[in-house]
Motif scaffolding. Structure first.
Motif, PDB file in Angstrom:
ATOM      1  N   GLU A 188       0.810  -1.215   0.000  1.00 56.19           N
ATOM      2  CA  GLU A 188       0.000   0.000   0.000  1.00 56.19           C
ATOM      3  C   GLU A 188       0.847   1.271   0.000  1.00 56.19           C
ATOM      4  O   GLU A 188       1.629   1.517   0.909  1.00 56.19           O
ATOM      5  CB  GLU A 188      -0.940   0.020   1.202  1.00 56.19           C
ATOM      6  N   LEU A 189       0.656   2.058  -1.062  1.00 55.98           N
ATOM      7  CA  LEU A 189       1.343   3.346  -1.198  1.00 55.98           C
ATOM      8  C   LEU A 189       0.340   4.466  -0.983  1.00 55.98           C
ATOM      9  O   LEU A 189      -0.717   4.492  -1.625  1.00 55.98           O
ATOM     10  CB  LEU A 189       1.938   3.494  -2.606  1.00 55.98           C
ATOM     11  N   ASP A 190       0.672   5.385  -0.103  1.00 53.99           N
ATOM     12  CA  ASP A 190      -0.163   6.564   0.074  1.00 53.99           C
ATOM     13  C   ASP A 190      -0.131   7.399  -1.197  1.00 53.99           C
ATOM     14  O   ASP A 190       0.811   7.306  -1.993  1.00 53.99           O
ATOM     15  CB  ASP A 190       0.337   7.401   1.259  1.00 53.99           C
ATOM     16  N   PRO A 191      -1.139   8.253  -1.411  1.00 54.53           N
ATOM     17  CA  PRO A 191      -1.162   9.104  -2.592  1.00 54.53           C
ATOM     18  C   PRO A 191       0.148   9.885  -2.757  1.00 54.53           C
ATOM     19  O   PRO A 191       0.682  10.429  -1.797  1.00 54.53           O
ATOM     20  CB  PRO A 191      -2.336  10.049  -2.323  1.00 54.53           C
ATOM     21  N   GLY A 192       0.668   9.885  -3.996  1.00 55.24           N
ATOM     22  CA  GLY A 192       1.890  10.609  -4.311  1.00 55.24           C
ATOM     23  C   GLY A 192       3.183   9.893  -3.953  1.00 55.24           C
ATOM     24  O   GLY A 192       4.268  10.348  -4.305  1.00 55.24           O
ATOM     25  N   LYS A 193       3.102   8.757  -3.266  1.00 48.85           N
ATOM     26  CA  LYS A 193       4.303   8.034  -2.828  1.00 48.85           C
ATOM     27  C   LYS A 193       4.758   7.031  -3.887  1.00 48.85           C
ATOM     28  O   LYS A 193       3.996   6.640  -4.764  1.00 48.85           O
ATOM     29  CB  LYS A 193       4.052   7.312  -1.498  1.00 48.85           C
ATOM     30  N   SER A 194       6.020   6.593  -3.749  1.00 51.17           N
ATOM     31  CA  SER A 194       6.614   5.649  -4.690  1.00 51.17           C
ATOM     32  C   SER A 194       7.250   4.487  -3.949  1.00 51.17           C
ATOM     33  O   SER A 194       7.571   4.589  -2.769  1.00 51.17           O
ATOM     34  CB  SER A 194       7.685   6.345  -5.532  1.00 51.17           C
ATOM     35  N   GLY A 195       7.460   3.397  -4.682  1.00 48.80           N
ATOM     36  CA  GLY A 195       8.138   2.231  -4.146  1.00 48.80           C
ATOM     37  C   GLY A 195       8.781   1.457  -5.275  1.00 48.80           C
ATOM     38  O   GLY A 195       8.481   1.677  -6.448  1.00 48.80           O
ATOM     39  N   THR A 196       9.675   0.546  -4.926  1.00 46.09           N
ATOM     40  CA  THR A 196      10.407  -0.233  -5.923  1.00 46.09           C
ATOM     41  C   THR A 196      10.340  -1.717  -5.573  1.00 46.09           C
ATOM     42  O   THR A 196      10.377  -2.089  -4.406  1.00 46.09           O
ATOM     43  CB  THR A 196      11.878   0.217  -5.969  1.00 46.09           C
ATOM     44  N   LEU A 197      10.259  -2.528  -6.605  1.00 39.32           N
ATOM     45  CA  LEU A 197      10.282  -3.977  -6.464  1.00 39.32           C
ATOM     46  C   LEU A 197      11.198  -4.542  -7.536  1.00 39.32           C
ATOM     47  O   LEU A 197      11.068  -4.184  -8.708  1.00 39.32           O
ATOM     48  CB  LEU A 197       8.868  -4.561  -6.653  1.00 39.32           C
ATOM     49  N   THR A 198      12.134  -5.403  -7.140  1.00 33.92           N
ATOM     50  CA  THR A 198      12.982  -6.109  -8.096  1.00 33.92           C
ATOM     51  C   THR A 198      12.751  -7.599  -7.916  1.00 33.92           C
ATOM     52  O   THR A 198      12.858  -8.116  -6.803  1.00 33.92           O
ATOM     53  CB  THR A 198      14.475  -5.762  -7.887  1.00 33.92           C
TER      54      THR A 198
END
Length: 165
Positions: A125-135
């Motif tokens: 879960e990402l809050d609005p405007g947030k980013s994340g990465t998955l490899t």
């Protein structure tokens, strides 16, 4: 003559070094993912899950966009951004063992059964405007990128993704 030969040797070595780094950079795939919606006040239509009969994604009020949507097998990095202004989203990579067949769905919870569906990894879960990465290491095949926040997948928040040999 020595200076010309030395410059040519240096130039060749630099070109070979750059070529080897370019090849290494191309071995891994980078995918930009946008999680979007038309706002929390917009009514979410249902019945837009992957492989649903009579699917009309023109009605979708939320979705996932992945660029590129086709990569080579191997290590794939997803840079995920929640472009929503007011809604939490996530991105889960699902392997489609049988493309065209619906993912197992938990009607009572209004979401995909991740354990049965073939979850390969996620950006939670990402809050609005947030980013994340998955490899993740992905083999050749068909995949689905989904948001499994209750109701979102059924409202059309998914994207097909292909990994080629």
């Amino acid at each position: 003559m020595k200076t010309v030969l030395r410059k040519a040797t240096f130039g060749l070595a630099a070109a070979m070094l750059m070529a080897s780094h370019a090849g290494a950079a191309q071995a891994d795939a980078l995918v930009q993912v946008s999680l979007w919606d038309k706002g929390a006040s917009t009514e979410m239509p249902m019945g837009l899950a992957y492989a649903a009969p009579g699917l009309n994604l023109a009605k979708a009020t939320m979705g996932i966009k992945a660029l590129p949507s086709v990569v080579k097998a191997g290590e794939v990095t997803f840079n995920v951004k929640n472009d929503s202004k007011d809604t939490v989203h996530e991105m889960i990579v699902m392997y489609l063992a049988d493309p065209g067949k619906p993912l197992p769905y938990l009607e009572a919870e209004n979401r995909v059964d991740e354990d049965k569906a073939g979850d390969k990894g996620e950006v939670s879960e990402l809050d609005p405007g947030k980013s994340g990465t998955l490899t993740v290491e992905l083999k050749a095949g068909k995949y689905l990128l989904i948001c499994n926040v209750p109701g979102h997948y059924g409202a059309g928040m998914w994207a097909e993704f292909t990994v080629e040999p």
